[in-house]
Write a protein that holds these residues in place. Structure first.
Motif, PDB file in Angstrom:
ATOM      1  N   ASP A   1      -0.124   4.206  -0.868  1.00 27.89           N
ATOM      2  CA  ASP A   1      -0.919   5.413  -0.612  1.00 27.89           C
ATOM      3  C   ASP A   1      -0.641   5.818   0.837  1.00 27.89           C
ATOM      4  O   ASP A   1      -1.437   5.562   1.743  1.00 27.89           O
ATOM      5  N   ILE A   2       0.509   6.434   1.044  1.00 30.45           N
ATOM      6  CA  ILE A   2       1.006   6.704   2.390  1.00 30.45           C
ATOM      7  C   ILE A   2       0.076   7.635   3.161  1.00 30.45           C
ATOM      8  O   ILE A   2      -0.127   7.477   4.373  1.00 30.45           O
TER       9      ILE A   2
ATOM     10  N   PRO B   1      -3.879   5.369   3.794  1.00 34.51           N
ATOM     11  CA  PRO B   1      -3.677   3.911   3.760  1.00 34.51           C
ATOM     12  C   PRO B   1      -4.918   3.142   4.219  1.00 34.51           C
ATOM     13  O   PRO B   1      -5.084   2.845   5.398  1.00 34.51           O
ATOM     14  N   ASN B   2      -5.768   2.783   3.271  1.00 33.04           N
ATOM     15  CA  ASN B   2      -7.028   2.117   3.605  1.00 33.04           C
ATOM     16  C   ASN B   2      -7.010   0.608   3.376  1.00 33.04           C
ATOM     17  O   ASN B   2      -7.990  -0.071   3.686  1.00 33.04           O
ATOM     18  N   THR B   3      -5.919   0.094   2.837  1.00 36.52           N
ATOM     19  CA  THR B   3      -5.872  -1.333   2.524  1.00 36.52           C
ATOM     20  C   THR B   3      -6.115  -2.231   3.739  1.00 36.52           C
ATOM     21  O   THR B   3      -6.816  -3.242   3.623  1.00 36.52           O
TER      22      THR B   3
ATOM     23  N   ASP C   1       0.855  -1.182   0.000  1.00 38.63           N
ATOM     24  CA  ASP C   1       0.000   0.000   0.000  1.00 38.63           C
ATOM     25  C   ASP C   1       0.894   1.237   0.000  1.00 38.63           C
ATOM     26  O   ASP C   1       1.405   1.646   1.039  1.00 38.63           O
TER      27      ASP C   1
ATOM     28  N   GLY D   1      -0.896   2.152   7.267  1.00 40.20           N
ATOM     29  CA  GLY D   1      -2.024   2.079   8.183  1.00 40.20           C
ATOM     30  C   GLY D   1      -1.818   1.098   9.318  1.00 40.20           C
ATOM     31  O   GLY D   1      -2.530   1.153  10.329  1.00 40.20           O
TER      32      GLY D   1
ATOM     33  N   SER E   1       1.335  -1.875   4.912  1.00 42.94           N
ATOM     34  CA  SER E   1       0.668  -0.586   4.758  1.00 42.94           C
ATOM     35  C   SER E   1       1.065   0.323   5.912  1.00 42.94           C
ATOM     36  O   SER E   1       1.263  -0.136   7.042  1.00 42.94           O
TER      37      SER E   1
END
Length: 233
Positions: A11-12, A15-17, A9, A48, A46
């Motif tokens: 998308d730093i 982070p929705n993964t 993931d 997250g 991730s």
């Protein structure tokens, strides 16, 4: 099916993964290396899983670049057939850092049918081509909503993904229809391909994944079969 898959993931900032896969924490680290979480047979890392829930990451580009490189180098991925990297929309630091950090088999562009989304998707596609990353194809997400009477409602327009593919001479990989169960599965951590494998979105996603895997496999075989040419003067 049966492949060894990792999901990074990247998308730093969003982070929705972990939520979408129902993962709450990482396994204990082994020495200096992180051990990826596992869900549905997929290894996953991730940001997250490394910060408190709801904590914003107010980082500049260099810190984001460092995080992406650490995900690549400091995670015990093991042997993988595919490493899938989920990038945020746009042409920002995350995509550039990834393309500079390692050779990529290709990029998959995801768009909605509407013009605003197509414009952004087109910029992303051109960025990857500028970076000499092959374009594996274009996916049209939220293509239509099937109504109870069997008719379809084109909420975001129609045919945009195919038009972008034709205009950019890229492969069109398929359409993913809207379905409330996609959202429900994402919120509950149970993907629709698991909870409703016979649904239209699940079948479409499975078919698209098979197309992408086939392209990557063919490209890998072509590289292995290339013979070095020595020029003797």
């Amino acid at each position: 099916s049966g492949a060894r898959v990792g999901l990074m993931d990247a998308d730093i900032y969003g982070p929705n993964t972990p939520t979408m896969l129902g993962v709450e924490k990482l396994p204990p680290p082994q020495g200096p290396r992180l051990i990826p979480a596992q869900a549905y047979g997929i290894k996953m890392i991730s940001m997250g899983l490394l910060v408190k829930p709801g904590q914003p990451l107010i980082w500049r580009g260099p810190m984001l670049n460092s995080a992406i490189r650490q995900f690549l180098q400091d995670v015990e991925w093991g042997e993988l057939d595919y490493l899938i990297v989920d990038l945020p929309p746009g042409t920002g630091d995350a995509a550039l850092s990834l393309a500079q950090a390692l050779p990529l088999s290709g990029a998959v562009i995801v768009t909605l049918p509407q013009l605003v989304s197509l414009e952004d998707a087109g910029r992303g596609l051109n960025m990857f081509r500028t970076l000499e990353v092959p374009i594996l194809g274009i996916i049209e997400n939220m293509s239509y909503l099937e109504l109870p009477d069997g008719t379809r409602m084109d909420i975001f327009g129609s045919g945009g993904g195919e038009q972008l593919a034709a205009a950019t001479q890229a492969n069109f990989l398929g359409k993913v229809p809207m379905d409330p169960n996609v959202r429900i599965g994402g919120d509950s951590g149970k993907p629709i391909v698991v909870s409703y494998p016979d649904s239209a979105p699940a079948k479409s996603l499975t078919e698209i994944a098979q197309k992408i895997a086939a392209q990557v496999s063919v490209a890998a075989l072509s590289q292995k079969n290339e013979l070095p040419i020595n020029i003797v003067e």
